[in-house]
Write a protein that holds these residues in place. Structure first.
Motif, PDB file in Angstrom:
ATOM      1  N   LEU A 181       0.835  -1.213   0.000  1.00 57.63           N
ATOM      2  CA  LEU A 181       0.000   0.000   0.000  1.00 57.63           C
ATOM      3  C   LEU A 181       0.864   1.257   0.000  1.00 57.63           C
ATOM      4  N   LEU A 182       1.941   1.229   0.808  1.00 55.48           N
ATOM      5  CA  LEU A 182       2.835   2.386   0.863  1.00 55.48           C
ATOM      6  C   LEU A 182       3.510   2.635  -0.482  1.00 55.48           C
ATOM      7  N   LEU A 183       3.927   1.540  -1.135  1.00 55.81           N
ATOM      8  CA  LEU A 183       4.571   1.688  -2.446  1.00 55.81           C
ATOM      9  C   LEU A 183       3.593   2.274  -3.462  1.00 55.81           C
ATOM     10  N   ALA A 184       2.344   1.797  -3.394  1.00 54.83           N
ATOM     11  CA  ALA A 184       1.327   2.323  -4.320  1.00 54.83           C
ATOM     12  C   ALA A 184       1.112   3.815  -4.046  1.00 54.83           C
ATOM     13  N   GLY A 185       1.026   4.175  -2.772  1.00 52.67           N
ATOM     14  CA  GLY A 185       0.854   5.587  -2.413  1.00 52.67           C
ATOM     15  C   GLY A 185       2.049   6.424  -2.847  1.00 52.67           C
ATOM     16  N   ALA A 186       3.248   5.865  -2.637  1.00 53.39           N
ATOM     17  CA  ALA A 186       4.466   6.597  -2.993  1.00 53.39           C
ATOM     18  C   ALA A 186       4.574   6.777  -4.499  1.00 53.39           C
ATOM     19  N   TRP A 187       4.060   5.798  -5.255  1.00 49.25           N
ATOM     20  CA  TRP A 187       4.086   5.937  -6.714  1.00 49.25           C
ATOM     21  C   TRP A 187       3.238   7.140  -7.134  1.00 49.25           C
ATOM     22  N   VAL A 188       2.070   7.260  -6.519  1.00 47.64           N
ATOM     23  CA  VAL A 188       1.158   8.356  -6.864  1.00 47.64           C
ATOM     24  C   VAL A 188       1.763   9.711  -6.459  1.00 47.64           C
ATOM     25  N   VAL A 189       2.318   9.765  -5.240  1.00 47.93           N
ATOM     26  CA  VAL A 189       2.787  11.047  -4.701  1.00 47.93           C
ATOM     27  C   VAL A 189       4.150  11.444  -5.243  1.00 47.93           C
ATOM     28  N   LEU A 190       5.028  10.466  -5.449  1.00 46.97           N
ATOM     29  CA  LEU A 190       6.433  10.799  -5.688  1.00 46.97           C
ATOM     30  C   LEU A 190       7.075  10.011  -6.834  1.00 46.97           C
ATOM     31  N   LEU A 191       6.979   8.688  -6.768  1.00 45.85           N
ATOM     32  CA  LEU A 191       7.792   7.857  -7.661  1.00 45.85           C
ATOM     33  C   LEU A 191       7.392   7.980  -9.127  1.00 45.85           C
ATOM     34  N   GLY A 192       6.104   8.085  -9.372  1.00 48.37           N
ATOM     35  CA  GLY A 192       5.638   8.197 -10.756  1.00 48.37           C
ATOM     36  C   GLY A 192       6.278   9.387 -11.445  1.00 48.37           C
ATOM     37  N   ASP A 193       6.230  10.537 -10.783  1.00 50.28           N
ATOM     38  CA  ASP A 193       6.839  11.759 -11.343  1.00 50.28           C
ATOM     39  C   ASP A 193       8.330  11.564 -11.577  1.00 50.28           C
ATOM     40  N   MET A 194       8.988  10.951 -10.579  1.00 56.73           N
ATOM     41  CA  MET A 194      10.445  10.782 -10.668  1.00 56.73           C
ATOM     42  C   MET A 194      10.845   9.924 -11.859  1.00 56.73           C
ATOM     43  N   VAL A 195      10.140   8.820 -12.027  1.00 54.38           N
ATOM     44  CA  VAL A 195      10.514   7.872 -13.087  1.00 54.38           C
ATOM     45  C   VAL A 195      10.131   8.410 -14.458  1.00 54.38           C
ATOM     46  N   LEU A 196       8.974   9.070 -14.540  1.00 54.59           N
ATOM     47  CA  LEU A 196       8.463   9.490 -15.844  1.00 54.59           C
ATOM     48  C   LEU A 196       8.977  10.854 -16.298  1.00 54.59           C
ATOM     49  N   TYR A 197       9.637  11.570 -15.383  1.00 53.95           N
ATOM     50  CA  TYR A 197      10.166  12.892 -15.718  1.00 53.95           C
ATOM     51  C   TYR A 197      11.351  12.717 -16.662  1.00 53.95           C
ATOM     52  N   THR A 198      11.234  13.186 -17.868  1.00 54.56           N
ATOM     53  CA  THR A 198      12.218  12.816 -18.890  1.00 54.56           C
ATOM     54  C   THR A 198      13.334  13.846 -19.082  1.00 54.56           C
ATOM     55  N   GLU A 199      13.338  14.898 -18.298  1.00 59.72           N
ATOM     56  CA  GLU A 199      14.355  15.926 -18.542  1.00 59.72           C
ATOM     57  C   GLU A 199      15.684  15.638 -17.840  1.00 59.72           C
ATOM     58  N   THR A 200      15.746  14.584 -17.059  1.00 58.78           N
ATOM     59  CA  THR A 200      17.028  14.199 -16.464  1.00 58.78           C
ATOM     60  C   THR A 200      17.422  12.816 -16.994  1.00 58.78           C
ATOM     61  N   ALA A 201      18.716  12.486 -16.820  1.00 62.41           N
ATOM     62  CA  ALA A 201      19.232  11.210 -17.339  1.00 62.41           C
ATOM     63  C   ALA A 201      18.523  10.040 -16.670  1.00 62.41           C
ATOM     64  N   LEU A 202      18.408   8.956 -17.432  1.00 65.07           N
ATOM     65  CA  LEU A 202      17.690   7.787 -16.928  1.00 65.07           C
ATOM     66  C   LEU A 202      18.338   7.262 -15.639  1.00 65.07           C
ATOM     67  N   ALA A 203      19.693   7.206 -15.619  1.00 62.87           N
ATOM     68  CA  ALA A 203      20.394   6.668 -14.439  1.00 62.87           C
ATOM     69  C   ALA A 203      20.053   7.508 -13.201  1.00 62.87           C
ATOM     70  N   GLU A 204      20.011   8.821 -13.380  1.00 62.32           N
ATOM     71  CA  GLU A 204      19.712   9.703 -12.252  1.00 62.32           C
ATOM     72  C   GLU A 204      18.283   9.504 -11.771  1.00 62.32           C
ATOM     73  N   ARG A 205      17.371   9.363 -12.746  1.00 62.02           N
ATOM     74  CA  ARG A 205      15.955   9.167 -12.366  1.00 62.02           C
ATOM     75  C   ARG A 205      15.767   7.852 -11.628  1.00 62.02           C
TER      76      ARG A 205
END
Lengths: 77, 279
Positions: free
Chosen positions: B153-177
């Motif tokens: 549940l926490l991972l699902a919540g974190a994906w919505v709040v934080l992780l989704g943006d981090m992974v899908l944000y394409t303006e930084t290098a993949l390794a950094e994301r």
């Protein structure tokens, strides 16, 4: 419970709490083919061995040995 | 006369670890927060102070592990946890070398991240093996299932709040994301999950003293997981600043773990007390 079981429970309770002490004793007594309240002095050596194998993964060998020796001593009184 | 059970006593060593750990953390945090000596000095205290405190706690944990006999489960579990804390301390040392002694920006992803990330598997393995060891005493399937559910549940919540943006944000290098998202994911899977599992397991022991060290250890790793996750969120939203109160979290979490290890030695030492009848 038998007085033997009571003596072991007294010693184990400070280490694992009262509920788990009862549970562990029931398990160890089953290992010698008896209910906890049927234990007799002749069962103590086997009971101690069963308890040692249950406790050693979560306690130091020294502490488990000392606690079980103390319980055995009390049961003999 | 009421027989008094032989008791394990909290030793002066453990009180010493506690006092040193809490005072040192408070002092370092005060120096950072108050910017004593200016911004550069605050950075120095943040890096050197944290490295020193975590380094001392790594030594305490490893020393404590070797108090248990060769081949004992407690030695293995505490050694794994000690190695994990040592990895974090080495990461801090390298970070400090870059930032303070070379005066350059720390590469990200960089060598410190290798060691920071190495803490997770060691700690997860040590805590999980320690929690699983209680299966001989009672049924641990329920704590295991509950902790797995909570973490999912926490991972699902974190994906919505934080992780989704981090992974899908394409303006930084993949390794950094991936690394930026990797920290909070590792915090939840390899930090929070085993610590929460341990809390659920040792809660079955009530006041039983063999559970005491694990309360402290789990508390420490919960603090570390919360600190790391909060840092990731604050940093991603550009709200983090040096001297933020979460800076104390990495020190405090490791202090809890040092106290836990020392306490583990105490509660596993059998001492006759006044009132014990001698044979």
């Amino acid at each position: 419970m038998s007085s033997i079981c009571d003596r072991f429970e007294e010693v184990l309770t400070p280490y694992v709490g009262p509920a788990v002490a009862k549970m562990v004793l029931r398990g160890a007594a089953r290992g010698v083919g008896k209910d906890a309240d049927e234990l007799e002095w002749g069962d103590v050596a086997s009971l101690v061995e069963n308890l040692r194998s249950l406790l050693e993964p979560v306690m130091s060998a020294d502490a488990a040995d000392a606690a079980l020796a103390e319980a055995e001593r009390r049961a003999s009184l | 006369m009421i027989y008094k059970q032989n008791v394990a006593v909290v030793t002066a060593r453990t009180w010493g670890v506690m006092v040193f750990g809490f005072l040192a953390t408070a002092l370092v945090y005060a120096l950072i927060f108050l910017q004593v000596g200016g911004e550069d000095a605050a950075l120095f205290w943040a890096d050197v102070g944290e490295t020193a405190i975590v380094g001392v706690m790594a030594l305490v944990v490893i020393w404590s592990a070797f108090r248990f006999g060769r081949g004992e489960a407690l030695r293995r579990n505490w050694l794994l946890i000690g190695m994990g804390v040592a990895m974090f301390a080495i990461g801090d040392l390298i970070w400090t070398y870059y930032e303070i002694f070379l005066g350059v920006e720390v590469p990200y992803p960089g060598l410190p991240d290798v060691f920071y990330l190495l803490e997770y598997p060691f700690v997860a393995l040590g805590l999980t093996l320690a929690a699983l060891a209680f299966r001989k005493l009672f049924d641990i399937r329920q704590p295991l299932a509950i902790s797995a559910l909570v973490v999912a549940l926490l991972l699902a919540g974190a994906w919505v709040v934080l992780l989704g943006d981090m992974v899908l944000y394409t303006e930084t290098a993949l390794a950094e994301r991936l690394l930026t998202a990797g920290y909070p994911i590792a915090d939840m899977l390899l930090g929070f999950a085993p610590a929460f599992f341990m809390v659920l397991v040792v809660s079955r022991l009530g006041a039983g003293r063999i559970g005491w060290p694990w309360w402290w250890a789990a508390g420490g790793f919960l603090i570390l997981a919360a600190t790391d996750t909060a840092f990731a969120w604050l940093d991603w939203n550009e709200m983090y600043r040096s001297g933020h109160f979460i800076d104390a979290g990495w020190m405090l979490g490791h202090v809890f773990v040092g106290i836990a290890a020392s306490l583990a030695v105490d509660v596993n030492t059998h001492r006759p007390t006044q009132g014990s009848r001698q044979p």
